[in-house]
Design a protein around this motif. Structure first.
Motif, PDB file in Angstrom:
ATOM      1  N   PHE A  42     -13.285  51.027  43.935  1.00 27.10           N
ATOM      2  CA  PHE A  42     -13.190  52.489  43.973  1.00 27.10           C
ATOM      3  C   PHE A  42     -13.450  52.972  45.385  1.00 27.10           C
ATOM      4  O   PHE A  42     -14.352  52.480  46.058  1.00 27.10           O
ATOM      5  CB  PHE A  42     -14.225  53.116  43.025  1.00 27.10           C
ATOM      6  N   LYS A  43     -12.660  53.945  45.818  1.00 30.01           N
ATOM      7  CA  LYS A  43     -12.814  54.480  47.165  1.00 30.01           C
ATOM      8  C   LYS A  43     -12.289  55.913  47.190  1.00 30.01           C
ATOM      9  O   LYS A  43     -11.410  56.258  46.410  1.00 30.01           O
ATOM     10  CB  LYS A  43     -12.005  53.628  48.129  1.00 30.01           C
ATOM     11  N   ILE A  44     -12.796  56.709  48.091  1.00 34.15           N
ATOM     12  CA  ILE A  44     -12.242  58.044  48.295  1.00 34.15           C
ATOM     13  C   ILE A  44     -11.187  57.930  49.385  1.00 34.15           C
ATOM     14  O   ILE A  44     -11.418  57.334  50.439  1.00 34.15           O
ATOM     15  CB  ILE A  44     -13.343  59.046  48.691  1.00 34.15           C
ATOM     16  N   ALA A  45     -10.009  58.470  49.096  1.00 33.13           N
ATOM     17  CA  ALA A  45      -8.899  58.392  50.043  1.00 33.13           C
ATOM     18  C   ALA A  45      -8.052  59.651  49.926  1.00 33.13           C
ATOM     19  O   ALA A  45      -8.165  60.410  48.969  1.00 33.13           O
ATOM     20  CB  ALA A  45      -8.057  57.149  49.775  1.00 33.13           C
ATOM     21  N   LYS A  46      -7.188  59.828  50.911  1.00 35.62           N
ATOM     22  CA  LYS A  46      -6.303  60.990  50.932  1.00 35.62           C
ATOM     23  C   LYS A  46      -4.860  60.490  50.913  1.00 35.62           C
ATOM     24  O   LYS A  46      -4.474  59.641  51.723  1.00 35.62           O
ATOM     25  CB  LYS A  46      -6.551  61.797  52.198  1.00 35.62           C
ATOM     26  N   TYR A  47      -4.064  61.008  49.979  1.00 42.18           N
ATOM     27  CA  TYR A  47      -2.651  60.653  49.902  1.00 42.18           C
ATOM     28  C   TYR A  47      -1.883  61.567  50.848  1.00 42.18           C
ATOM     29  O   TYR A  47      -2.024  62.791  50.782  1.00 42.18           O
ATOM     30  CB  TYR A  47      -2.144  60.814  48.465  1.00 42.18           C
ATOM     31  N   ILE A  48      -1.076  60.982  51.751  1.00 38.60           N
ATOM     32  CA  ILE A  48      -0.320  61.807  52.692  1.00 38.60           C
ATOM     33  C   ILE A  48       1.190  61.696  52.473  1.00 38.60           C
ATOM     34  O   ILE A  48       1.969  62.164  53.291  1.00 38.60           O
ATOM     35  CB  ILE A  48      -0.704  61.499  54.157  1.00 38.60           C
ATOM     36  N   GLY A  49       1.576  61.094  51.346  1.00 34.28           N
ATOM     37  CA  GLY A  49       2.988  60.995  51.003  1.00 34.28           C
ATOM     38  C   GLY A  49       3.602  59.667  51.412  1.00 34.28           C
ATOM     39  O   GLY A  49       3.001  58.890  52.150  1.00 34.28           O
ATOM     40  N   GLU A  50       4.809  59.426  50.891  1.00 34.80           N
ATOM     41  CA  GLU A  50       5.556  58.208  51.224  1.00 34.80           C
ATOM     42  C   GLU A  50       4.771  56.935  50.930  1.00 34.80           C
ATOM     43  O   GLU A  50       4.949  55.919  51.610  1.00 34.80           O
ATOM     44  CB  GLU A  50       5.987  58.220  52.697  1.00 34.80           C
ATOM     45  N   GLY A  51       3.861  56.969  49.942  1.00 31.78           N
ATOM     46  CA  GLY A  51       3.074  55.786  49.588  1.00 31.78           C
ATOM     47  C   GLY A  51       1.959  55.468  50.571  1.00 31.78           C
ATOM     48  O   GLY A  51       1.384  54.383  50.521  1.00 31.78           O
ATOM     49  N   ILE A  52       1.620  56.402  51.459  1.00 35.95           N
ATOM     50  CA  ILE A  52       0.614  56.157  52.494  1.00 35.95           C
ATOM     51  C   ILE A  52      -0.690  56.870  52.120  1.00 35.95           C
ATOM     52  O   ILE A  52      -0.690  58.040  51.752  1.00 35.95           O
ATOM     53  CB  ILE A  52       1.109  56.641  53.871  1.00 35.95           C
ATOM     54  N   TRP A  53      -1.787  56.105  52.233  1.00 33.11           N
ATOM     55  CA  TRP A  53      -3.128  56.612  51.926  1.00 33.11           C
ATOM     56  C   TRP A  53      -4.007  56.463  53.154  1.00 33.11           C
ATOM     57  O   TRP A  53      -3.990  55.429  53.816  1.00 33.11           O
ATOM     58  CB  TRP A  53      -3.740  55.793  50.797  1.00 33.11           C
ATOM     59  N   ILE A  54      -4.820  57.474  53.444  1.00 35.12           N
ATOM     60  CA  ILE A  54      -5.814  57.407  54.519  1.00 35.12           C
ATOM     61  C   ILE A  54      -7.146  57.093  53.844  1.00 35.12           C
ATOM     62  O   ILE A  54      -7.551  57.804  52.927  1.00 35.12           O
ATOM     63  CB  ILE A  54      -5.904  58.745  55.269  1.00 35.12           C
ATOM     64  N   GLY A  55      -7.776  56.015  54.267  1.00 34.73           N
ATOM     65  CA  GLY A  55      -9.076  55.642  53.703  1.00 34.73           C
ATOM     66  C   GLY A  55      -9.013  54.402  52.828  1.00 34.73           C
ATOM     67  O   GLY A  55     -10.003  54.010  52.234  1.00 34.73           O
ATOM     68  N   SER A  56      -7.843  53.773  52.730  1.00 33.68           N
ATOM     69  CA  SER A  56      -7.711  52.533  51.967  1.00 33.68           C
ATOM     70  C   SER A  56      -6.874  51.549  52.778  1.00 33.68           C
ATOM     71  O   SER A  56      -5.854  51.920  53.353  1.00 33.68           O
ATOM     72  CB  SER A  56      -7.041  52.789  50.618  1.00 33.68           C
ATOM     73  N   PHE A  57      -7.313  50.301  52.808  1.00 33.84           N
ATOM     74  CA  PHE A  57      -6.584  49.266  53.527  1.00 33.84           C
ATOM     75  C   PHE A  57      -5.186  49.134  52.926  1.00 33.84           C
ATOM     76  O   PHE A  57      -5.032  49.086  51.707  1.00 33.84           O
ATOM     77  CB  PHE A  57      -7.368  47.955  53.449  1.00 33.84           C
ATOM     78  N   PHE A  58      -4.174  49.089  53.763  1.00 36.22           N
ATOM     79  CA  PHE A  58      -2.779  49.149  53.316  1.00 36.22           C
ATOM     80  C   PHE A  58      -2.389  48.065  52.324  1.00 36.22           C
ATOM     81  O   PHE A  58      -1.515  48.270  51.500  1.00 36.22           O
ATOM     82  CB  PHE A  58      -1.832  49.122  54.517  1.00 36.22           C
ATOM     83  N   LYS A  59      -3.032  46.919  52.360  1.00 40.93           N
ATOM     84  CA  LYS A  59      -2.586  45.829  51.480  1.00 40.93           C
ATOM     85  C   LYS A  59      -3.161  45.920  50.060  1.00 40.93           C
ATOM     86  O   LYS A  59      -2.716  45.206  49.179  1.00 40.93           O
ATOM     87  CB  LYS A  59      -2.906  44.469  52.094  1.00 40.93           C
ATOM     88  N   HIS A  60      -4.139  46.805  49.837  1.00 43.26           N
ATOM     89  CA  HIS A  60      -4.707  46.936  48.501  1.00 43.26           C
ATOM     90  C   HIS A  60      -3.833  47.812  47.618  1.00 43.26           C
ATOM     91  O   HIS A  60      -3.549  48.959  47.948  1.00 43.26           O
ATOM     92  CB  HIS A  60      -6.117  47.524  48.553  1.00 43.26           C
ATOM     93  N   GLU A  61      -3.429  47.263  46.492  1.00 40.70           N
ATOM     94  CA  GLU A  61      -2.634  48.021  45.521  1.00 40.70           C
ATOM     95  C   GLU A  61      -3.512  49.103  44.897  1.00 40.70           C
ATOM     96  O   GLU A  61      -4.607  48.839  44.418  1.00 40.70           O
ATOM     97  CB  GLU A  61      -2.127  47.077  44.425  1.00 40.70           C
ATOM     98  N   ILE A  62      -3.022  50.326  44.901  1.00 41.11           N
ATOM     99  CA  ILE A  62      -3.710  51.450  44.270  1.00 41.11           C
ATOM    100  C   ILE A  62      -2.958  51.756  42.981  1.00 41.11           C
ATOM    101  O   ILE A  62      -1.736  51.922  43.000  1.00 41.11           O
ATOM    102  CB  ILE A  62      -3.728  52.674  45.202  1.00 41.11           C
ATOM    103  N   THR A  63      -3.678  51.803  41.863  1.00 45.80           N
ATOM    104  CA  THR A  63      -3.010  52.018  40.583  1.00 45.80           C
ATOM    105  C   THR A  63      -3.364  53.338  39.919  1.00 45.80           C
ATOM    106  O   THR A  63      -2.586  53.874  39.145  1.00 45.80           O
ATOM    107  CB  THR A  63      -3.340  50.879  39.591  1.00 45.80           C
TER     108      THR A  63
END
Length: 72
Positions: A42-63
């Motif tokens: 679990f982590k707090i992150a911000k979705y900025i569109g196009e499948g991109i999240w700020i606050g989560s390592f890019f290789k971790h699948e977010i479900t």
């Protein structure tokens, strides 16, 4: 989304809805705890569109995601 107190804290699948762009939310990453990363699922992150999240390592699948509770 239904405004039912029973479902208030039920996480939302990314398959159903994406969070609002630019809003910080609680995300669930089912495999983040595995080696070699051993990070929190679990982590707090911000979705900025196009499948991109700020606050989560890019290789971790977010479900799933959940809106953060706003203070009164």
């Amino acid at each position: 989304m239904e405004n039912n107190p029973q479902n208030m804290y039920q996480m939302i699948s990314l398959k159903d809805y994406l969070p609002p762009i630019g809003e910080k939310v609680l995300i669930y990453r089912p495999h983040a705890h595995l080696q070699p990363d051993q990070d929190s699922n679990f982590k707090i992150a911000k979705y900025i569109g196009e499948g991109i999240w700020i606050g989560s390592f890019f290789k971790h699948e977010i479900t799933h995601w959940l809106p953060l509770i706003k203070p009164l």
